[in-house]
Write a protein that holds these residues in place. Structure first.
Motif, mmCIF file in Angstrom:
data_model
loop_
_atom_site.group_PDB
_atom_site.id
_atom_site.type_symbol
_atom_site.label_atom_id
_atom_site.label_comp_id
_atom_site.label_asym_id
_atom_site.label_seq_id
_atom_site.Cartn_x
_atom_site.Cartn_y
_atom_site.Cartn_z
ATOM 1 N N ASP A 56 0.834 -1.208 0.000
ATOM 2 C CA ASP A 56 0.000 0.000 0.000
ATOM 3 C C ASP A 56 0.866 1.254 0.000
ATOM 4 N N TRP A 57 1.968 1.199 0.773
ATOM 5 C CA TRP A 57 2.909 2.325 0.811
ATOM 6 C C TRP A 57 3.469 2.593 -0.586
ATOM 7 N N ASN A 58 3.963 1.543 -1.254
ATOM 8 C CA ASN A 58 4.545 1.719 -2.582
ATOM 9 C C ASN A 58 3.520 2.236 -3.588
ATOM 10 N N GLN A 59 2.272 1.797 -3.451
ATOM 11 C CA GLN A 59 1.222 2.303 -4.336
ATOM 12 C C GLN A 59 0.965 3.787 -4.059
ATOM 13 N N TRP A 60 0.965 4.158 -2.784
ATOM 14 C CA TRP A 60 0.782 5.566 -2.411
ATOM 15 C C TRP A 60 1.909 6.408 -2.993
ATOM 16 N N ARG A 61 3.152 5.893 -2.952
ATOM 17 C CA ARG A 61 4.291 6.617 -3.529
ATOM 18 C C ARG A 61 4.118 6.781 -5.039
ATOM 19 N N THR A 62 3.623 5.733 -5.698
ATOM 20 C CA THR A 62 3.400 5.799 -7.146
ATOM 21 C C THR A 62 2.326 6.833 -7.471
ATOM 22 N N ASP A 63 1.272 6.874 -6.650
ATOM 23 C CA ASP A 63 0.171 7.810 -6.873
ATOM 24 C C ASP A 63 0.525 9.248 -6.489
ATOM 25 N N ASN A 64 1.561 9.438 -5.679
ATOM 26 C CA ASN A 64 1.957 10.772 -5.186
ATOM 27 C C ASN A 64 3.452 10.988 -5.385
ATOM 28 N N PRO A 65 3.906 11.024 -6.650
ATOM 29 C CA PRO A 65 5.345 11.075 -6.921
ATOM 30 C C PRO A 65 6.051 12.335 -6.422
ATOM 31 N N SER A 66 5.326 13.413 -6.220
ATOM 32 C CA SER A 66 5.970 14.663 -5.792
ATOM 33 C C SER A 66 6.103 14.773 -4.271
ATOM 34 N N VAL A 67 5.461 13.879 -3.526
ATOM 35 C CA VAL A 67 5.514 13.935 -2.062
ATOM 36 C C VAL A 67 6.803 13.295 -1.559
ATOM 37 N N LYS A 68 7.526 14.033 -0.728
ATOM 38 C CA LYS A 68 8.718 13.487 -0.085
ATOM 39 C C LYS A 68 8.324 13.079 1.327
ATOM 40 N N PRO A 69 8.302 11.799 1.606
ATOM 41 C CA PRO A 69 7.834 11.326 2.916
ATOM 42 C C PRO A 69 8.620 11.913 4.083
ATOM 43 N N ASP A 70 7.892 12.288 5.130
ATOM 44 C CA ASP A 70 8.495 12.813 6.348
ATOM 45 C C ASP A 70 8.404 11.748 7.432
ATOM 46 N N LEU A 71 9.510 11.042 7.624
ATOM 47 C CA LEU A 71 9.586 9.992 8.631
ATOM 48 C C LEU A 71 10.619 10.373 9.695
ATOM 49 N N THR A 72 10.777 11.671 9.912
ATOM 50 C CA THR A 72 11.726 12.191 10.891
ATOM 51 C C THR A 72 11.425 11.621 12.270
ATOM 52 N N GLU A 73 12.431 11.043 12.895
ATOM 53 C CA GLU A 73 12.341 10.483 14.238
ATOM 54 C C GLU A 73 11.316 9.344 14.357
ATOM 55 N N ALA A 74 10.904 8.774 13.240
ATOM 56 C CA ALA A 74 9.929 7.675 13.286
ATOM 57 C C ALA A 74 10.538 6.450 13.949
ATOM 58 N N ASP A 75 9.736 5.730 14.710
ATOM 59 C CA ASP A 75 10.189 4.486 15.332
ATOM 60 C C ASP A 75 9.720 3.326 14.459
ATOM 61 N N LEU A 76 10.649 2.807 13.663
ATOM 62 C CA LEU A 76 10.357 1.686 12.768
ATOM 63 C C LEU A 76 11.199 0.471 13.150
ATOM 64 N N ALA A 77 11.600 0.416 14.408
ATOM 65 C CA ALA A 77 12.436 -0.686 14.893
ATOM 66 C C ALA A 77 11.742 -2.019 14.674
ATOM 67 N N GLY A 78 12.487 -2.963 14.088
ATOM 68 C CA GLY A 78 11.977 -4.314 13.899
ATOM 69 C C GLY A 78 10.941 -4.461 12.800
ATOM 70 N N ALA A 79 10.631 -3.404 12.091
ATOM 71 C CA ALA A 79 9.604 -3.481 11.039
ATOM 72 C C ALA A 79 10.132 -4.251 9.830
ATOM 73 N N ASN A 80 9.215 -4.875 9.093
ATOM 74 C CA ASN A 80 9.579 -5.549 7.847
ATOM 75 C C ASN A 80 9.238 -4.611 6.693
ATOM 76 N N LEU A 81 10.262 -3.912 6.184
ATOM 77 C CA LEU A 81 10.068 -2.938 5.110
ATOM 78 C C LEU A 81 10.692 -3.435 3.809
ATOM 79 N N LEU A 82 10.719 -4.748 3.632
ATOM 80 C CA LEU A 82 11.278 -5.376 2.448
ATOM 81 C C LEU A 82 10.722 -4.738 1.179
ATOM 82 N N GLY A 83 11.609 -4.178 0.355
ATOM 83 C CA GLY A 83 11.207 -3.624 -0.935
ATOM 84 C C GLY A 83 10.463 -2.306 -0.881
#
Length: 195
Positions: A56-83
């Motif tokens: 869903d994330w990758n589809q959102w990126r495809t649909d919104n190519p001009s948006v630069k994601p803001d994940l500043t200080e995000a806690d993504l420890a242990g997440a599976n972000l494969l691909g």
């Protein structure tokens, strides 16, 4: 009494109009709006979407190519972000400890100060990323593309850089103690792991 109040208001108005800045004592200061505080942190909706589904994330990126994601200080420890497509994302000071970032696109990403100890970055694309002062201790960057990547002052202690492409990467001041430097296209790399 009324005259004193009028005089004070007139004086304050005159000072403001003449360019003086009045400071409000902390006890009477207006609290910072929540929106202003939130803008200094990751976009909560973006973090939730990324954690919920990489597809869903990758589809959102495809649909919104001009948006630069803001994940500043995000806690993504242990997440599976494969691909995941995290190109040009701002992950400054984010926590990626033990996160699976295999084949993730992090090209042009801001990774300054990121905490990614033990992260799996196998075959990730970090081309042109800024990972200055990042903590990548024990991270696996095997087969990663990191051309023109800034690793200045980064902690790469015991990092696996086997077959990583570090062409023109900046490793100035990086801690490479115990790192596997059997990478390619970088003068600091050797044919055998460091130790």
């Amino acid at each position: 009494m009324r005259t004193n109040t009028t005089v004070r208001r007139t004086l304050i108005a005159a000072l403001i109009l003449s360019g003086y800045v009045l400071t409000v004592p902390a006890a009477h200061a207006t609290p910072t709006p929540r929106a202003a505080v939130a803008s200094q942190r990751a976009d909560a909706d973006q973090v939730a979407l990324l954690k919920r589904s990489v597809a869903d994330w990758n589809q959102w990126r495809t649909d919104n190519p001009s948006v630069k994601p803001d994940l500043t200080e995000a806690d993504l420890a242990g997440a599976n972000l494969l691909g995941a497509n995290l190109s040009a994302a701002d992950l400054t000071d984010a926590t990626l400890t033990d996160t699976n970032l295999t084949e993730t696109n992090l090209s042009d990403a801001k990774l300054r100060g990121v905490k990614a100890t033990g992260a799996l970055l196998f075959s990730a694309n970090l081309d042109n990323a800024d990972a200055q002062s990042a903590n990548l201790e024990g991270a696996d960057l095997s087969n990663a593309k990191a051309r023109h990547t800034i690793f200045a002052s980064a902690n790469l202690t015991r990092a696996k850089l086997h077959d990583a492409d570090l062409a023109e990467a900046d490793l100035t001041g990086a801690n490479l103690e115990g790192a596997d430097l059997s990478c390619i296209n970088h003068p600091q790399c050797t044919s055998a792991p460091a130790g």
